[in-house]
Design a protein around this motif. Structure first.
Motif, PDB file in Angstrom:
ATOM      1  N   GLY A 165      13.015   1.427  -7.175  1.00 21.57           N
ATOM      2  CA  GLY A 165      13.709   1.333  -5.963  1.00 21.57           C
ATOM      3  C   GLY A 165      12.719   0.671  -5.110  1.00 21.57           C
ATOM      4  O   GLY A 165      11.550   0.574  -5.238  1.00 21.57           O
ATOM      5  N   PRO A 166      13.322   0.677  -3.712  1.00 18.76           N
ATOM      6  CA  PRO A 166      12.541   0.148  -2.764  1.00 18.76           C
ATOM      7  C   PRO A 166      11.658   1.275  -1.915  1.00 18.76           C
ATOM      8  O   PRO A 166      11.844   2.541  -1.998  1.00 18.76           O
ATOM      9  CB  PRO A 166      13.344  -0.447  -1.575  1.00 18.76           C
ATOM     10  CG  PRO A 166      14.916   0.198  -2.144  1.00 18.76           C
ATOM     11  CD  PRO A 166      14.637   0.701  -3.233  1.00 18.76           C
ATOM     12  N   ILE A 167      10.303   1.052  -1.949  1.00 14.48           N
ATOM     13  CA  ILE A 167       9.430   1.798  -1.256  1.00 14.48           C
ATOM     14  C   ILE A 167       8.609   1.374   0.081  1.00 14.48           C
ATOM     15  O   ILE A 167       8.541   0.184   0.120  1.00 14.48           O
ATOM     16  CB  ILE A 167       8.180   2.267  -2.438  1.00 14.48           C
ATOM     17  CG1 ILE A 167       8.906   2.694  -3.747  1.00 14.48           C
ATOM     18  CG2 ILE A 167       7.138   2.974  -1.832  1.00 14.48           C
ATOM     19  CD1 ILE A 167       7.731   2.827  -4.653  1.00 14.48           C
ATOM     20  N   GLU A 168       8.605   2.323   0.965  1.00 16.14           N
ATOM     21  CA  GLU A 168       7.976   1.989   2.234  1.00 16.14           C
ATOM     22  C   GLU A 168       8.864   1.086   3.081  1.00 16.14           C
ATOM     23  O   GLU A 168      10.136   1.099   2.698  1.00 16.14           O
ATOM     24  CB  GLU A 168       6.689   1.308   1.947  1.00 16.14           C
ATOM     25  CG  GLU A 168       5.592   2.144   1.198  1.00 16.14           C
ATOM     26  CD  GLU A 168       4.440   2.718   2.198  1.00 16.14           C
ATOM     27  OE1 GLU A 168       4.616   2.467   3.376  1.00 16.14           O
ATOM     28  OE2 GLU A 168       3.553   3.300   1.659  1.00 16.14           O
TER      29      GLU A 168
ATOM     30  N   MET B  98       0.792  -1.355   0.010  1.00 18.93           N
ATOM     31  CA  MET B  98      -0.138   0.000   0.067  1.00 18.93           C
ATOM     32  C   MET B  98       1.041   1.335   0.095  1.00 18.93           C
ATOM     33  O   MET B  98       1.849   1.130   0.712  1.00 18.93           O
ATOM     34  CB  MET B  98      -0.815  -0.080   1.235  1.00 18.93           C
ATOM     35  CG  MET B  98      -2.494  -0.162   1.036  1.00 18.93           C
ATOM     36  SD  MET B  98      -2.976   1.225  -0.181  1.00 18.93           S
ATOM     37  CE  MET B  98      -2.983   2.312   1.224  1.00 18.93           C
TER      38      MET B  98
ATOM     39  N   SER C  35      13.900   7.872  -7.567  1.00 21.32           N
ATOM     40  CA  SER C  35      13.832   6.705  -6.961  1.00 21.32           C
ATOM     41  C   SER C  35      14.194   6.514  -5.470  1.00 21.32           C
ATOM     42  O   SER C  35      13.554   5.899  -4.433  1.00 21.32           O
ATOM     43  CB  SER C  35      14.288   5.410  -7.691  1.00 21.32           C
ATOM     44  OG  SER C  35      13.519   5.458  -9.063  1.00 21.32           O
ATOM     45  N   GLU C  36      15.449   7.059  -5.290  1.00 19.21           N
ATOM     46  CA  GLU C  36      15.793   6.863  -4.013  1.00 19.21           C
ATOM     47  C   GLU C  36      15.331   7.880  -3.057  1.00 19.21           C
ATOM     48  O   GLU C  36      15.085   7.739  -1.695  1.00 19.21           O
ATOM     49  CB  GLU C  36      17.429   7.303  -4.168  1.00 19.21           C
ATOM     50  CG  GLU C  36      18.281   6.973  -2.917  1.00 19.21           C
ATOM     51  CD  GLU C  36      19.868   7.132  -3.000  1.00 19.21           C
ATOM     52  OE1 GLU C  36      20.125   7.017  -4.046  1.00 19.21           O
ATOM     53  OE2 GLU C  36      20.338   7.516  -1.748  1.00 19.21           O
TER      54      GLU C  36
ATOM     55  N   THR D  73       9.107   7.501   1.808  1.00 17.68           N
ATOM     56  CA  THR D  73       8.291   6.592   2.419  1.00 17.68           C
ATOM     57  C   THR D  73       8.857   5.675   3.368  1.00 17.68           C
ATOM     58  O   THR D  73       7.982   5.069   4.082  1.00 17.68           O
ATOM     59  CB  THR D  73       7.610   5.813   1.178  1.00 17.68           C
ATOM     60  OG1 THR D  73       8.735   5.015   0.431  1.00 17.68           O
ATOM     61  CG2 THR D  73       6.881   6.408   0.280  1.00 17.68           C
ATOM     62  N   PHE D  74       9.911   5.522   3.570  1.00 14.99           N
ATOM     63  CA  PHE D  74      10.612   4.496   4.573  1.00 14.99           C
ATOM     64  C   PHE D  74      10.448   5.242   6.056  1.00 14.99           C
ATOM     65  O   PHE D  74       9.825   4.569   7.020  1.00 14.99           O
ATOM     66  CB  PHE D  74      11.968   4.495   4.171  1.00 14.99           C
ATOM     67  CG  PHE D  74      12.812   3.438   5.265  1.00 14.99           C
ATOM     68  CD1 PHE D  74      12.845   2.247   4.942  1.00 14.99           C
ATOM     69  CD2 PHE D  74      13.137   3.823   6.599  1.00 14.99           C
ATOM     70  CE1 PHE D  74      13.182   1.192   5.734  1.00 14.99           C
ATOM     71  CE2 PHE D  74      13.902   2.848   7.480  1.00 14.99           C
ATOM     72  CZ  PHE D  74      13.920   1.419   6.935  1.00 14.99           C
TER      73      PHE D  74
ATOM     74  N   TYR E  15      12.178   9.080  -3.310  1.00 17.08           N
ATOM     75  CA  TYR E  15      10.979   8.461  -2.966  1.00 17.08           C
ATOM     76  C   TYR E  15      10.819   7.323  -1.948  1.00 17.08           C
ATOM     77  O   TYR E  15      10.086   7.365  -1.026  1.00 17.08           O
ATOM     78  CB  TYR E  15      10.210   7.948  -4.076  1.00 17.08           C
ATOM     79  CG  TYR E  15       8.635   7.852  -3.910  1.00 17.08           C
ATOM     80  CD1 TYR E  15       7.785   8.762  -3.534  1.00 17.08           C
ATOM     81  CD2 TYR E  15       8.368   6.631  -3.839  1.00 17.08           C
ATOM     82  CE1 TYR E  15       6.373   8.406  -3.283  1.00 17.08           C
ATOM     83  CE2 TYR E  15       6.827   6.202  -3.621  1.00 17.08           C
ATOM     84  CZ  TYR E  15       5.956   7.244  -3.276  1.00 17.08           C
ATOM     85  OH  TYR E  15       4.539   6.787  -3.019  1.00 17.08           O
ATOM     86  N   GLY E  16      12.016   6.686  -2.156  1.00 16.70           N
ATOM     87  CA  GLY E  16      12.152   5.526  -1.259  1.00 16.70           C
ATOM     88  C   GLY E  16      12.437   6.027   0.314  1.00 16.70           C
ATOM     89  O   GLY E  16      11.923   5.638   1.235  1.00 16.70           O
ATOM     90  N   VAL E  17      13.309   6.889   0.438  1.00 18.42           N
ATOM     91  CA  VAL E  17      13.587   7.493   1.990  1.00 18.42           C
ATOM     92  C   VAL E  17      12.195   8.047   2.397  1.00 18.42           C
ATOM     93  O   VAL E  17      12.155   7.998   3.509  1.00 18.42           O
ATOM     94  CB  VAL E  17      14.665   8.526   1.657  1.00 18.42           C
ATOM     95  CG1 VAL E  17      14.842   9.323   2.910  1.00 18.42           C
ATOM     96  CG2 VAL E  17      16.107   7.851   1.296  1.00 18.42           C
TER      97      VAL E  17
END
Ligand code: SF4
Ligand code: SF4
Ligand code: SF4
Ligand code: FES
Ligand code: FES
Lengths: 165, 580
Positions: free
Chosen positions: B169-172, A1, A65-66, A72-73, A68-70
């Motif tokens: 990339g990895p998400i969440e 999600m 990409s990086e 959402t992390f 957005y990854g951070v």
């Protein structure tokens, strides 16, 4: 999600942009600049929409990409702005067993938004939160600094009406 | 390199100091399983399937990233190690969409193989979060099924480190972690260049090409259709791998035999149109030099590279050669020249290509690729899909006799075949351009400076009194570095060859997958390229312009390279994808 993104048009000002760009300039080239820059960006704009992430990407030369990854992390970052009235519904154990889930669902239905989102007019944002230490009043929600307790689903409309202006 | 003394499973060994435990063990006969580790691009120590016991260490260590040191004692297969690995697998399976029976990777899946090896008995040992997500089918060349993703991040590393495209990339975090694109847009809405390097990096069935074999089966079964197939230069040196043959086997004869048995009406060789490309491209280059055209000229046979240029360097579109790729030139010739000669309506021809490349699936749908008013190429299959068809048809590949391509369009040269490896297009072009410029016969045909697996190669050749600076890049990260140098004026070239995939087509995103246990220890680029250059060496004709069929087609049809007709059929246009 996915984390909820904003449907609001981006309303950043040239001043905000200049402020962010200056901060990026000062931190660029240092290892690990991404975290502080994103924190600063969130401080300036209140949230991190695509336009802001793109500025950070261009400024630091880090891929979207990086970034957005951070974003959402870490839960400290938000993709949607907070509304003028920020509604938090407690889904802690005590509130939950007393039906705060239903209250949340009613709000979501009335406002047409889900967790982490903001209404298109920018008035309300909705989020679920953990125990806020008012278990005696369960189920509980807050609107900015106002606390509402011992709720039933039908209270939702009255509460929303108070913030109609 | 200094050595250190270690023991692996009780055996004393002396190994280079810069080795990891994984490398030291492998070189001495012990395989350690890996999932997330990919040499040079993904050493993140995340999956923990490679754990081993190190004497004195408090817990098991990840062999893929752990360096050896003097006096180290390692056990790679103790009961504790085996138990830990099995547990890791059971945890992966707890969220995995276990549909091996219908999975495209069944039989070549690294996860499946390990589960068998480590004796996972109950695939539902742990009950994980099993929320299923939609498969991303948006792109023309591939799909992503995150339900089968084990989050090894090999695809992310390939897209970022090899290609500098970085659209995934990895998400969440936690159970919600998944691989995707920023703001959850579908792959087709990103600047993905369709190269497929993520697919060949993936250990599981999470990523795969869009399977177009059904369209081909249907065409083959339709008696009203004339079905013609062309095979790219590199297919002959990789197809055998799909049938268990060693890396670097040249199976040209069996490949042709298999295609004929599948029922194609004609089996042709893309090498022919590679020669045609050289005729047009060499001519275009000489024209640009003579008339002050845009230089450096950059090759345009790799559709992944072309798309990358359109997205990232639109200001360099004029540098791209206007030549269609060999795949498209072939298709165009089939539906014009060949159709006319054989009196077939182009609409009744189904033109199929077998390609090392997933971007070819994108390329067949581009604008301005329809010389006869219908698509030059109708269906582009990858090497993997062809292998699937051969298997399904019950054709016993390894037992096939060697057969020859059909004529006339099966005739080709050594120059055509080397298109399959990085540097090959440049070398082929030089073999023709040098002769044209000097007017003398070229005796030394091997331009070894542009061969080999280096990401960027450069050379200067003195041709007819002019210094010609050339450069060759493969892998888009290398291409980017090279173009930045060109843009900044740090480098000056006349002619550049770029291929999207590292090592060129032999290592394309449509080639048979090889598990990490092979990829990490065998240089696929070099081994497959060797077979290509071997074929070139043994061919009687090694220059494109000496291909008798090439001479014929210019005499009968095109006239001269660069003629009006050649332009209409063999050249194309590009679009700025950055600024719309
Ligand atoms: S990815 Fe591997 S383990 Fe998963 S279903 Fe496919 S073959 Fe089976
Ligand atoms: S196909 Fe190539 S560009 Fe597209 S996501 Fe995969 S690796 Fe990246
Ligand atoms: S898609 Fe494949 S390569 Fe990418 S993270 Fe998932 S399993 Fe690994
Ligand atoms: S559980 Fe809601 S306030 Fe404690
Ligand atoms: S941690 Fe070593 S292979 Fe994944």
């Amino acid at each position: 999600m996915a984390k909820a993104s904003s449907t609001l048009p981006f309303g950043g000002t040239p001043e905000q942009e200049a402020q962010l760009k200056q901060y990026i300039e000062e931190h660029k080239g240092q290892g690990g600049a991404l975290m502080p820059v994103l924190q600063k960006a969130q401080e300036i704009y209140g949230y991190l929409p695509i336009e802001v992430q793109q500025m950070v990407s261009d400024g630091l030369g880090v891929s979207m990409s990086e970034i957005y990854g951070v974003v959402t992390f870490y839960s400290q970052f938000s993709l949607a702005p907070k509304g003028k009235y920020k509604i938090s519904v407690c889904l802690g154990t005590a509130c939950y067993v007393k039906g705060s889930g239903d209250v949340f669902n009613r709000l979501s239905e009335r406002l047409g938004i889900t967790n982490g989102e903001c209404t298109p007019d920018g008035r309300f944002s909705l989020e679920a939160c953990r125990c806020i230490g008012a278990c005696g009043l369960a189920p509980v929600l807050t609107v900015n600094d106002d606390v509402y307790g011992r709720l039933v689903v039908d209270d939702v409309d009255d509460i929303l009406a108070k913030y109609a202006e | 390199m200094e050595n250190v003394n270690i023991k692996i499973n009780g055996i004393p060994l002396s190994v280079p100091k810069n080795y990891t435990i994984l490398e030291a063990a492998r070189e001495n006969g012990f395989e350690i399983p890996t999932l997330c580790y990919l040499k040079d691009i993904n050493a993140i120590g995340a999956c923990r399937i490679c754990v081993v016991e190190v004497k004195g260490a408090r817990s098991l260590v990840a062999a893929c990233v752990y360096p050896v040191n003097e006096g180290m004692e390692v056990v790679t297969n103790s009961p504790a190690v085996l138990k830990a690995r099995r547990l890791t697998l059971e945890l992966i399976l707890s969220t995995h969409d276990k549909k091996c029976l219908s999975c495209v990777r069944s039989g070549s899946c690294e996860l499946q193989k390990l589960c068998k090896e480590y004796g996972v008995e109950d695939e539902n040992f742990f009950e994980g979060v099993n929320e299923r997500v939609e498969i991303d089918m948006s792109a023309p060349h591939m799909y992503r099924d995150n339900n089968k993703c084990i989050l090894c991040r090999r695809c992310v590393a390939a897209c970022e480190k090899l290609q500098s495209v970085s659209v995934i990339g990895p998400i969440e975090r936690g159970f919600k972690t998944h691989i995707g694109s920023p703001f959850e847009v579908e792959l087709d809405a990103t600047s993905c260049v369709s190269c497929g390097q993520c697919i060949v990096a993936c250990p599981t069935g999470a990523l795969s090409e869009k399977d177009d074999t059904d369209k081909v089966w249907a065409a083959l079964a339709d008696p009203t259709k004339h079905v013609v197939v062309q095979t790219a230069p590199s297919i002959r040196v990789t197809l055998g791998e799909a049938f268990g043959m060693p890396v670097g086997s040249n199976v040209k004869g069996k490949m042709v035999a298999a295609l004929r048995r599948l029922g194609f009406d004609k089996v042709f060789d893309t090498d022919f149109s590679a020669d045609l490309t050289i005729m047009e491209e060499a001519n275009e280059f000489l024209e640009r030099v003579k008339n002050g055209g845009t230089l450096p000229m950059i090759t345009s046979c790799s559709p992944g590279w072309v798309k990358f240029c359109e997205f990232n360097y639109p200001e360099m579109i004029d540098n791209l050669s206007t030549c269609k790729s060999p795949q498209q030139m072939f298709g165009a010739v089939i539906k014009t020249y060949y159709a006319e000669k054989n009196n077939i309506d182009p609409k009744d021809i189904v033109s199929v290509s077998i390609m090392p490349c997933t971007a070819k699936k994108f390329e067949v749908g581009r604008d301005h690729q329809d010389a006869a008013g219908v698509a030059d190429v109708d269906i582009a299959l990858t090497t993997r899909e062809l292998a699937r068809m051969i298997e399904r048809a019950g054709i016993m590949f390894t037992q096939l006799p060697d057969e020859e391509f059909d004529n006339p369009l099966g005739e080709s040269t050594g120059a055509g075949v080397i298109f399959g490896a990085t540097g090959g297009v440049m070398e082929a072009a030089l073999r023709t351009a040098v002769e044209k410029l000097t007017g003398e016969e070229l005796k030394a045909l091997d331009f070894t400076e542009v061969r080999g697996t280096a990401g960027i190669k450069e050379a200067t050749y003195n041709v007819a009194g002019m210094d010609v600076n050339v450069a060759v890049a493969s892998g888009l990260a290398n291409a980017r570095a090279l173009l930045e140098d060109v843009k900044a004026g740090r480098k000056n070239y006349h002619f550049i060859e770029i291929m999207a995939c590292p090592g060129g087509c032999v290592n394309g995103g449509g080639q048979p997958t090889q598990p990490a246990s092979v990829r990490n220890f065998v240089d696929l680029r070099a081994e497959r390229a060797k077979a290509i250059y071997e074929e070139d060496k043994n061919l009687p004709v090694r220059k494109s312009h000496e291909n008798p069929m090439i001479k014929k087609i210019y005499d009968e049809y095109f006239g001269e390279p660069g003629s009006h007709k050649a332009h209409h059929v063999l050249h194309t246009q590009y679009v700025d994808r950055k600024n719309g």
